[in-house]
Design a protein around this motif. Structure first.
Motif, PDB file in Angstrom:
ATOM      1  N   TYR A 127     -58.605  28.998 -45.303  1.00  0.00           N
ATOM      2  CA  TYR A 127     -60.054  28.841 -45.129  1.00  0.00           C
ATOM      3  C   TYR A 127     -60.478  27.448 -45.586  1.00  0.00           C
ATOM      4  O   TYR A 127     -60.177  27.049 -46.717  1.00  0.00           O
ATOM      5  N   PRO A 128     -61.171  26.700 -44.746  1.00  0.00           N
ATOM      6  CA  PRO A 128     -61.575  25.333 -45.110  1.00  0.00           C
ATOM      7  C   PRO A 128     -62.551  25.284 -46.283  1.00  0.00           C
ATOM      8  O   PRO A 128     -62.522  24.364 -47.090  1.00  0.00           O
ATOM      9  N   LYS A 129     -63.428  26.296 -46.391  1.00  0.00           N
ATOM     10  CA  LYS A 129     -64.417  26.311 -47.471  1.00  0.00           C
ATOM     11  C   LYS A 129     -64.568  27.731 -48.008  1.00  0.00           C
ATOM     12  O   LYS A 129     -65.206  28.573 -47.388  1.00  0.00           O
ATOM     13  N   LEU A 130     -63.989  27.981 -49.161  1.00  0.00           N
ATOM     14  CA  LEU A 130     -64.132  29.282 -49.801  1.00  0.00           C
ATOM     15  C   LEU A 130     -65.317  29.250 -50.771  1.00  0.00           C
ATOM     16  O   LEU A 130     -65.587  28.211 -51.386  1.00  0.00           O
ATOM     17  N   PRO A 131     -66.016  30.370 -50.933  1.00  0.00           N
ATOM     18  CA  PRO A 131     -67.163  30.407 -51.851  1.00  0.00           C
ATOM     19  C   PRO A 131     -66.730  30.586 -53.309  1.00  0.00           C
ATOM     20  O   PRO A 131     -67.519  31.025 -54.140  1.00  0.00           O
ATOM     21  N   TYR A 132     -65.490  30.274 -53.608  1.00  0.00           N
ATOM     22  CA  TYR A 132     -64.959  30.373 -54.965  1.00  0.00           C
ATOM     23  C   TYR A 132     -63.715  29.497 -55.041  1.00  0.00           C
ATOM     24  O   TYR A 132     -63.181  29.057 -54.020  1.00  0.00           O
ATOM     25  N   ASP A 133     -63.257  29.245 -56.248  1.00  0.00           N
ATOM     26  CA  ASP A 133     -62.050  28.451 -56.468  1.00  0.00           C
ATOM     27  C   ASP A 133     -60.930  29.403 -56.876  1.00  0.00           C
ATOM     28  O   ASP A 133     -60.995  30.018 -57.943  1.00  0.00           O
ATOM     29  N   THR A 134     -59.907  29.540 -56.020  1.00  0.00           N
ATOM     30  CA  THR A 134     -58.825  30.490 -56.273  1.00  0.00           C
ATOM     31  C   THR A 134     -58.148  30.225 -57.609  1.00  0.00           C
ATOM     32  O   THR A 134     -57.746  31.154 -58.316  1.00  0.00           O
ATOM     33  N   ARG A 135     -58.014  28.961 -57.980  1.00  0.00           N
ATOM     34  CA  ARG A 135     -57.301  28.595 -59.199  1.00  0.00           C
ATOM     35  C   ARG A 135     -58.150  28.746 -60.462  1.00  0.00           C
ATOM     36  O   ARG A 135     -57.638  29.071 -61.530  1.00  0.00           O
ATOM     37  N   VAL A 183     -53.568  42.347 -60.181  1.00  0.00           N
ATOM     38  CA  VAL A 183     -54.938  42.559 -60.659  1.00  0.00           C
ATOM     39  C   VAL A 183     -55.402  41.297 -61.370  1.00  0.00           C
ATOM     40  O   VAL A 183     -54.675  40.740 -62.200  1.00  0.00           O
ATOM     41  N   VAL A 184     -56.595  40.833 -61.008  1.00  0.00           N
ATOM     42  CA  VAL A 184     -57.215  39.681 -61.668  1.00  0.00           C
ATOM     43  C   VAL A 184     -58.628  40.061 -62.093  1.00  0.00           C
ATOM     44  O   VAL A 184     -59.195  41.043 -61.607  1.00  0.00           O
ATOM     45  N   ALA A 185     -59.184  39.269 -62.996  1.00  0.00           N
ATOM     46  CA  ALA A 185     -60.541  39.486 -63.494  1.00  0.00           C
ATOM     47  C   ALA A 185     -61.334  38.197 -63.315  1.00  0.00           C
ATOM     48  O   ALA A 185     -60.759  37.144 -63.006  1.00  0.00           O
ATOM     49  N   PRO A 186     -62.648  38.237 -63.498  1.00  0.00           N
ATOM     50  CA  PRO A 186     -63.423  36.993 -63.418  1.00  0.00           C
ATOM     51  C   PRO A 186     -62.989  36.015 -64.510  1.00  0.00           C
ATOM     52  O   PRO A 186     -62.631  36.426 -65.615  1.00  0.00           O
ATOM     53  N   ALA A 187     -62.999  34.733 -64.203  1.00  0.00           N
ATOM     54  CA  ALA A 187     -62.684  33.714 -65.211  1.00  0.00           C
ATOM     55  C   ALA A 187     -63.640  33.874 -66.386  1.00  0.00           C
ATOM     56  O   ALA A 187     -64.825  34.170 -66.210  1.00  0.00           O
ATOM     57  N   GLY A 188     -63.123  33.682 -67.585  1.00  0.00           N
ATOM     58  CA  GLY A 188     -63.946  33.840 -68.770  1.00  0.00           C
ATOM     59  C   GLY A 188     -63.817  35.198 -69.425  1.00  0.00           C
ATOM     60  O   GLY A 188     -64.352  35.419 -70.522  1.00  0.00           O
ATOM     61  N   GLN A 245     -49.826  30.557 -58.578  1.00  0.00           N
ATOM     62  CA  GLN A 245     -49.764  29.124 -58.282  1.00  0.00           C
ATOM     63  C   GLN A 245     -48.600  28.814 -57.348  1.00  0.00           C
ATOM     64  O   GLN A 245     -48.743  28.026 -56.400  1.00  0.00           O
ATOM     65  N   ARG A 246     -47.451  29.435 -57.585  1.00  0.00           N
ATOM     66  CA  ARG A 246     -46.299  29.233 -56.693  1.00  0.00           C
ATOM     67  C   ARG A 246     -46.611  29.721 -55.287  1.00  0.00           C
ATOM     68  O   ARG A 246     -46.248  29.076 -54.289  1.00  0.00           O
ATOM     69  N   GLU A 247     -47.295  30.857 -55.193  1.00  0.00           N
ATOM     70  CA  GLU A 247     -47.627  31.413 -53.890  1.00  0.00           C
ATOM     71  C   GLU A 247     -48.648  30.553 -53.146  1.00  0.00           C
ATOM     72  O   GLU A 247     -48.573  30.394 -51.929  1.00  0.00           O
TER      73      GLU A 247
END
Length: 330
Positions: A111-119, A261-266, A312-314
């Motif tokens: 996606y050229p412009k995501l509404p979030y930063d994957t990293r 499973v991931v959570a919101p940053a912070g 990050q590797r993926e």
């Protein structure tokens, strides 16, 4: 210029330390009390897909361990990016977490412009499971193995259709990489989730799919669909009779779906660590292992740090695939 007296400075310093101490204590108490209310596990695809089949037994076991409800919330659409955006903006308190698939890493370059930063916008929790993918043909596809599929595609450039659970889904990129590696052309048809792909396959609306083995294999067993290959480097324990793509001539072709499973940053590290430990414990439960094995899942479990390195590797790996195949979001 007025210089504060030592006693005044001492009182100010003590007051500052007290505030800092209360803030720190508040955070520790918050983490220690978690969870004190239901947890929302967001699924980025509709019910009936591979993420749902994994999420249900995991949520049920976590409920027993944590003593709080774990509610599955479905937010399908846009290749999983709608769910990711929702969780990225959620309060980082450990009560809203997201089940991500390999598409989470793929979307970063697709996606050229995501509404979030994957990293930056997510806190890793745990790698949950791996799941081999399978190349499945519908009743309208005469090819019964990889060489025959390649021959059919060569004879009809662009006419063979392959479906996926959505743009940017692992199945989408698997099909694009297969076509690129084999030197053939096929037409991609995106659906909203694995269930939609399977229904289209059963109806004969598309020729084939690169799907999670958990959702397609029951229909292969019933004879309504036929398996051509698994995409992982080794055969799946769920279908040991189905050869790999590599075995059939396409060397180094290796794609395995993964779920995490991931959570919101912070989100406090105490909470992400606790949840990762609870997930690892759940995956060791004999009943959960039996349920997952029946659908072809290979339980993993990891620390937040291990998951962060894996994602990050993926991201790097799929960025190369997207560039090499020319895959794009329609």
């Amino acid at each position: 210029m007025h210089t504060p007296r030592p006693s005044t400075m001492r009182r100010a310093l003590l007051a500052s330390l007290a505030v800092a101490g209360c803030t720190l204590l508040s955070g520790l108490v918050h983490a220690a009390d978690w969870p004190s209310k239901p947890i929302q596990l967001v699924i980025p695809y509709p019910p009936g897909g591979s993420a749902d089949l994994l999420g249900r037994p995991l949520a049920m076991q976590l409920q027993q361990q944590l003593g709080q409800s774990v509610v599955l919330e479905y937010k399908p659409g846009a290749g999983g990016t709608l769910a990711s955006q929702y969780v990225a903006r959620a309060k980082p308190d450990g009560y809203t977490v997201l089940m991500v698939l390999a598409a989470h890493a793929i979307n970063d370059s697709l996606y050229p412009k995501l509404p979030y930063d994957t990293r930056k916008d997510f806190a890793p929790v745990s790698l949950v499971a791996n799941l081999p993918m399978i190349v499945v043909g519908s009743s309208k596809l005469p090819a019964k193995n990889v060489p025959e599929l390649i021959q059919a595609a060569q004879a009809n450039p662009g006419k063979l259709t392959f479906g996926s659970a959505g743009n940017g889904n692992t199945g989408h990129l698997a099909g694009e990489l297969f076509a690129s590696t084999a030197g053939i052309k096929m037409t991609h048809v995106p659906y909203k989730g694995s269930a939609g792909v399977v229904n289209a396959m059963l109806a004969g609306d598309i020729d084939l799919t690169f799907d999670s083995i958990s959702t397609s294999m029951p229909h292969v067993r019933s004879g309504k669909l036929h398996a051509l290959a698994v995409t992982s480097a080794k055969r799946s324990a769920l279908a040991p009779e189905v050869p790999t793509v590599q075995e059939q001539g396409l060397k180094d072709f290796d794609i395995t779906g993964w779920y995490a499973v991931v959570a919101p940053a912070g989100t406090p590290a105490d909470i992400t660590t606790r949840l990762s430990q609870e997930i690892a414990k759940a995956l060791k439960n004999p009943q959960v292992q039996t349920q997952l094995a029946a659908s072809g899942y290979e339980p993993v479990g990891s620390t937040p740090q291990e998951l962060g390195a894996h994602i990050q590797r993926e991201i790097d790996r799929w960025a190369t695939v997207v560039k090499a195949t020319g895959a794009r979001v329609d």
